[in-house]
Motif scaffolding. Structure first.
Motif, PDB file in Angstrom:
ATOM      1  N   ARG A   3       0.813  -1.050  -0.120  1.00  0.00           N
ATOM      2  CA  ARG A   3      -0.032   0.161   0.035  1.00  0.00           C
ATOM      3  C   ARG A   3       0.850   1.260  -0.028  1.00  0.00           C
ATOM      4  NH1 ARG A   3      -5.091  -0.706   4.107  1.00  0.00           N
ATOM      5  NH2 ARG A   3      -6.156  -2.298   2.991  1.00  0.00           N
ATOM      6  N   ILE A   4       2.144   1.213   0.888  1.00  0.00           N
ATOM      7  CA  ILE A   4       2.719   2.633   0.892  1.00  0.00           C
ATOM      8  C   ILE A   4       3.504   2.853  -0.611  1.00  0.00           C
ATOM      9  CG2 ILE A   4       4.839   1.745   1.653  1.00  0.00           C
ATOM     10  CD1 ILE A   4       3.229   4.706   2.896  1.00  0.00           C
ATOM     11  N   VAL A   5       3.730   1.715  -1.235  1.00  0.00           N
ATOM     12  CA  VAL A   5       4.407   2.116  -2.571  1.00  0.00           C
ATOM     13  C   VAL A   5       3.201   2.627  -3.351  1.00  0.00           C
ATOM     14  CG1 VAL A   5       5.036   1.163  -4.766  1.00  0.00           C
ATOM     15  CG2 VAL A   5       5.975   0.274  -2.316  1.00  0.00           C
ATOM     16  N   ILE A   6       2.329   2.038  -3.617  1.00  0.00           N
ATOM     17  CA  ILE A   6       1.055   2.530  -4.161  1.00  0.00           C
ATOM     18  C   ILE A   6       0.723   4.115  -3.815  1.00  0.00           C
ATOM     19  CG2 ILE A   6      -1.456   2.399  -4.681  1.00  0.00           C
ATOM     20  CD1 ILE A   6      -1.173  -0.673  -4.381  1.00  0.00           C
ATOM     21  N   MET A   7       0.627   4.439  -2.492  1.00  0.00           N
ATOM     22  CA  MET A   7       0.216   5.579  -2.012  1.00  0.00           C
ATOM     23  C   MET A   7       1.508   6.695  -2.479  1.00  0.00           C
ATOM     24  SD  MET A   7      -0.874   6.518   1.726  1.00  0.00           S
ATOM     25  CE  MET A   7      -1.602   8.180   1.877  1.00  0.00           C
ATOM     26  N   ARG A  48       8.058  24.448   6.950  1.00  0.00           N
ATOM     27  CA  ARG A  48       6.974  24.811   7.627  1.00  0.00           C
ATOM     28  C   ARG A  48       5.816  24.148   7.045  1.00  0.00           C
ATOM     29  NH1 ARG A  48       3.769  30.371   6.805  1.00  0.00           N
ATOM     30  NH2 ARG A  48       2.532  30.138   8.703  1.00  0.00           N
ATOM     31  N   GLU A  49       5.709  23.638   6.001  1.00  0.00           N
ATOM     32  CA  GLU A  49       4.435  22.724   5.828  1.00  0.00           C
ATOM     33  C   GLU A  49       4.453  21.480   6.420  1.00  0.00           C
ATOM     34  OE1 GLU A  49       6.460  24.137   3.403  1.00  0.00           O
ATOM     35  OE2 GLU A  49       5.307  26.022   2.929  1.00  0.00           O
ATOM     36  N   ALA A  50       5.554  20.844   6.599  1.00  0.00           N
ATOM     37  CA  ALA A  50       5.750  19.672   7.084  1.00  0.00           C
ATOM     38  C   ALA A  50       5.213  19.805   8.590  1.00  0.00           C
ATOM     39  CB  ALA A  50       6.964  18.981   7.102  1.00  0.00           C
ATOM     40  N   ALA A  51       5.901  20.785   9.310  1.00  0.00           N
ATOM     41  CA  ALA A  51       5.717  21.174  10.776  1.00  0.00           C
ATOM     42  C   ALA A  51       4.274  21.392  10.957  1.00  0.00           C
ATOM     43  CB  ALA A  51       6.300  22.304  11.311  1.00  0.00           C
ATOM     44  N   ILE A  52       3.456  21.971  10.040  1.00  0.00           N
ATOM     45  CA  ILE A  52       2.024  22.335   9.962  1.00  0.00           C
ATOM     46  C   ILE A  52       1.227  20.954  10.317  1.00  0.00           C
ATOM     47  CG2 ILE A  52      -0.029  23.260   9.050  1.00  0.00           C
ATOM     48  CD1 ILE A  52       1.896  25.627   8.494  1.00  0.00           C
ATOM     49  N   GLU A  53       1.574  20.130   8.957  1.00  0.00           N
ATOM     50  CA  GLU A  53       1.044  18.618   8.683  1.00  0.00           C
ATOM     51  C   GLU A  53       1.034  17.898  10.032  1.00  0.00           C
ATOM     52  OE1 GLU A  53      -0.629  15.197   6.933  1.00  0.00           O
ATOM     53  OE2 GLU A  53      -1.360  17.385   6.924  1.00  0.00           O
ATOM     54  N   LEU A  54       2.222  17.835  10.529  1.00  0.00           N
ATOM     55  CA  LEU A  54       2.622  16.859  11.776  1.00  0.00           C
ATOM     56  C   LEU A  54       1.853  17.515  12.952  1.00  0.00           C
ATOM     57  CD1 LEU A  54       6.156  16.150  10.974  1.00  0.00           C
ATOM     58  CD2 LEU A  54       4.243  15.107  10.209  1.00  0.00           C
ATOM     59  N   LEU A  55       1.868  18.886  13.014  1.00  0.00           N
ATOM     60  CA  LEU A  55       1.141  19.399  14.433  1.00  0.00           C
ATOM     61  C   LEU A  55      -0.491  19.080  14.237  1.00  0.00           C
ATOM     62  CD1 LEU A  55       2.763  22.881  14.868  1.00  0.00           C
ATOM     63  CD2 LEU A  55       2.674  21.022  16.576  1.00  0.00           C
ATOM     64  N   ARG A  56      -0.857  18.994  12.944  1.00  0.00           N
ATOM     65  CA  ARG A  56      -2.315  18.647  12.770  1.00  0.00           C
ATOM     66  C   ARG A  56      -2.394  17.288  12.951  1.00  0.00           C
ATOM     67  NH1 ARG A  56      -3.425  22.862   7.922  1.00  0.00           N
ATOM     68  NH2 ARG A  56      -3.580  24.860   9.516  1.00  0.00           N
ATOM     69  N   GLY A  57      -1.663  16.426  13.394  1.00  0.00           N
ATOM     70  CA  GLY A  57      -1.817  15.212  13.442  1.00  0.00           C
ATOM     71  C   GLY A  57      -1.706  14.195  11.964  1.00  0.00           C
ATOM     72  N   CYS A  58      -1.184  14.618  11.156  1.00  0.00           N
ATOM     73  CA  CYS A  58      -0.958  14.016   9.868  1.00  0.00           C
ATOM     74  C   CYS A  58      -2.147  13.989   8.946  1.00  0.00           C
ATOM     75  CB  CYS A  58      -0.374  12.691   9.904  1.00  0.00           C
ATOM     76  SG  CYS A  58       1.309  12.681  11.029  1.00  0.00           S
ATOM     77  N   GLU A  59      -3.251  14.916   9.183  1.00  0.00           N
ATOM     78  CA  GLU A  59      -4.425  14.910   8.738  1.00  0.00           C
ATOM     79  C   GLU A  59      -4.587  14.614   7.355  1.00  0.00           C
ATOM     80  OE1 GLU A  59      -6.739  18.419   9.845  1.00  0.00           O
ATOM     81  OE2 GLU A  59      -5.767  19.717   8.514  1.00  0.00           O
ATOM     82  N   TYR A  64      -5.963  11.243   2.735  1.00  0.00           N
ATOM     83  CA  TYR A  64      -5.477  10.577   1.439  1.00  0.00           C
ATOM     84  C   TYR A  64      -5.463   8.972   1.620  1.00  0.00           C
ATOM     85  CZ  TYR A  64      -3.357  10.303  -3.152  1.00  0.00           C
ATOM     86  OH  TYR A  64      -3.031  10.140  -4.528  1.00  0.00           O
ATOM     87  N   HIS A  65      -4.997   8.539   2.546  1.00  0.00           N
ATOM     88  CA  HIS A  65      -5.122   7.045   2.866  1.00  0.00           C
ATOM     89  C   HIS A  65      -6.446   6.612   2.747  1.00  0.00           C
ATOM     90  CE1 HIS A  65      -4.456   3.206   4.988  1.00  0.00           C
ATOM     91  NE2 HIS A  65      -3.332   3.266   4.642  1.00  0.00           N
ATOM     92  N   LYS A  66      -7.531   7.170   3.442  1.00  0.00           N
ATOM     93  CA  LYS A  66      -8.726   6.694   3.358  1.00  0.00           C
ATOM     94  C   LYS A  66      -9.083   6.926   2.082  1.00  0.00           C
ATOM     95  CE  LYS A  66     -12.844   6.785   5.844  1.00  0.00           C
ATOM     96  NZ  LYS A  66     -13.439   5.707   6.546  1.00  0.00           N
ATOM     97  N   HIS A  67      -9.041   7.913   1.238  1.00  0.00           N
ATOM     98  CA  HIS A  67      -9.460   8.089  -0.064  1.00  0.00           C
ATOM     99  C   HIS A  67      -8.985   6.762  -0.840  1.00  0.00           C
ATOM    100  CE1 HIS A  67     -10.243   9.818  -4.017  1.00  0.00           C
ATOM    101  NE2 HIS A  67      -8.833   9.933  -4.228  1.00  0.00           N
ATOM    102  N   LEU A  68      -7.786   6.451  -0.892  1.00  0.00           N
ATOM    103  CA  LEU A  68      -7.068   5.699  -1.820  1.00  0.00           C
ATOM    104  C   LEU A  68      -7.458   4.308  -1.431  1.00  0.00           C
ATOM    105  CD1 LEU A  68      -3.380   6.748  -2.138  1.00  0.00           C
ATOM    106  CD2 LEU A  68      -5.312   6.624  -3.857  1.00  0.00           C
ATOM    107  N   PHE A  69      -7.622   3.699   0.139  1.00  0.00           N
ATOM    108  CA  PHE A  69      -8.002   2.304   0.434  1.00  0.00           C
ATOM    109  C   PHE A  69      -9.040   2.248   1.292  1.00  0.00           C
ATOM    110  CE2 PHE A  69      -3.238   3.407   0.501  1.00  0.00           C
ATOM    111  CZ  PHE A  69      -2.785   2.528  -0.566  1.00  0.00           C
ATOM    112  N   GLY A  70      -9.656   3.269   1.546  1.00  0.00           N
ATOM    113  CA  GLY A  70     -10.922   3.068   2.220  1.00  0.00           C
ATOM    114  C   GLY A  70     -10.584   2.474   3.648  1.00  0.00           C
ATOM    115  N   THR A  71      -9.725   2.698   4.169  1.00  0.00           N
ATOM    116  CA  THR A  71      -9.318   2.461   5.748  1.00  0.00           C
ATOM    117  C   THR A  71      -8.451   3.515   6.376  1.00  0.00           C
ATOM    118  OG1 THR A  71      -7.272   1.419   5.239  1.00  0.00           O
ATOM    119  CG2 THR A  71      -9.274   0.069   5.226  1.00  0.00           C
ATOM    120  N   GLU A  72      -8.894   3.842   7.638  1.00  0.00           N
ATOM    121  CA  GLU A  72      -8.288   4.688   8.411  1.00  0.00           C
ATOM    122  C   GLU A  72      -6.895   4.319   8.830  1.00  0.00           C
ATOM    123  OE1 GLU A  72     -10.537   6.671  11.241  1.00  0.00           O
ATOM    124  OE2 GLU A  72     -12.445   6.643  10.080  1.00  0.00           O
TER     125      GLU A  72
END
Length: 100
Positions: A3-7, A48-59, A64-72
């Motif tokens: 999955r991670i390669v596909i993602m 900065r973008e990475a810091a914001i994404e990580l502070l938001r809990g990798c939202e 995107y993972h849910k969109h691609l695979f249908g799982t959380e």
């Protein structure tokens, strides 16, 4: 194919800025497909973008993972020093009751 390669391939084409955060080598990254969860290690070279994404809990990654695979996917963020100390992520989280 995992999955991670596909993602990674899909993200590079569809969301290059998110691809740069997770697969551009500026953060430490581990993906566990069996349960699924990610662990991200912060670094001084991340932007900065990475810091914001990580502070938001990798939202964005989770969406995107849910969109691609249908799982959380669950996420955990830690500093790079702690990240490098862990050899087995399943043993690190499950005996401590963090993810069950």
């Amino acid at each position: 194919m995992s999955r991670i390669v596909i993602m990674e391939v899909a993200m590079k084409e569809e969301i290059p800025e998110l691809y740069d955060i997770y697969f551009g080598g500026k953060v430490l990254f581990h993906y566990e497909e069996e349960f699924p969860f990610i662990v991200v290690g912060t670094t001084s070279s991340m932007g900065r973008e990475a810091a914001i994404e990580l502070l938001r809990g990798c939202e964005q990654f989770k969406a995107y993972h849910k969109h691609l695979f249908g799982t959380e996917v669950k996420s955990f963020v830690m500093d790079d020093k702690q990240f490098k100390k862990v050899d087995n992520w399943i043993n690190y989280f499950h005996p401590n009751g963090i993810y069950r």
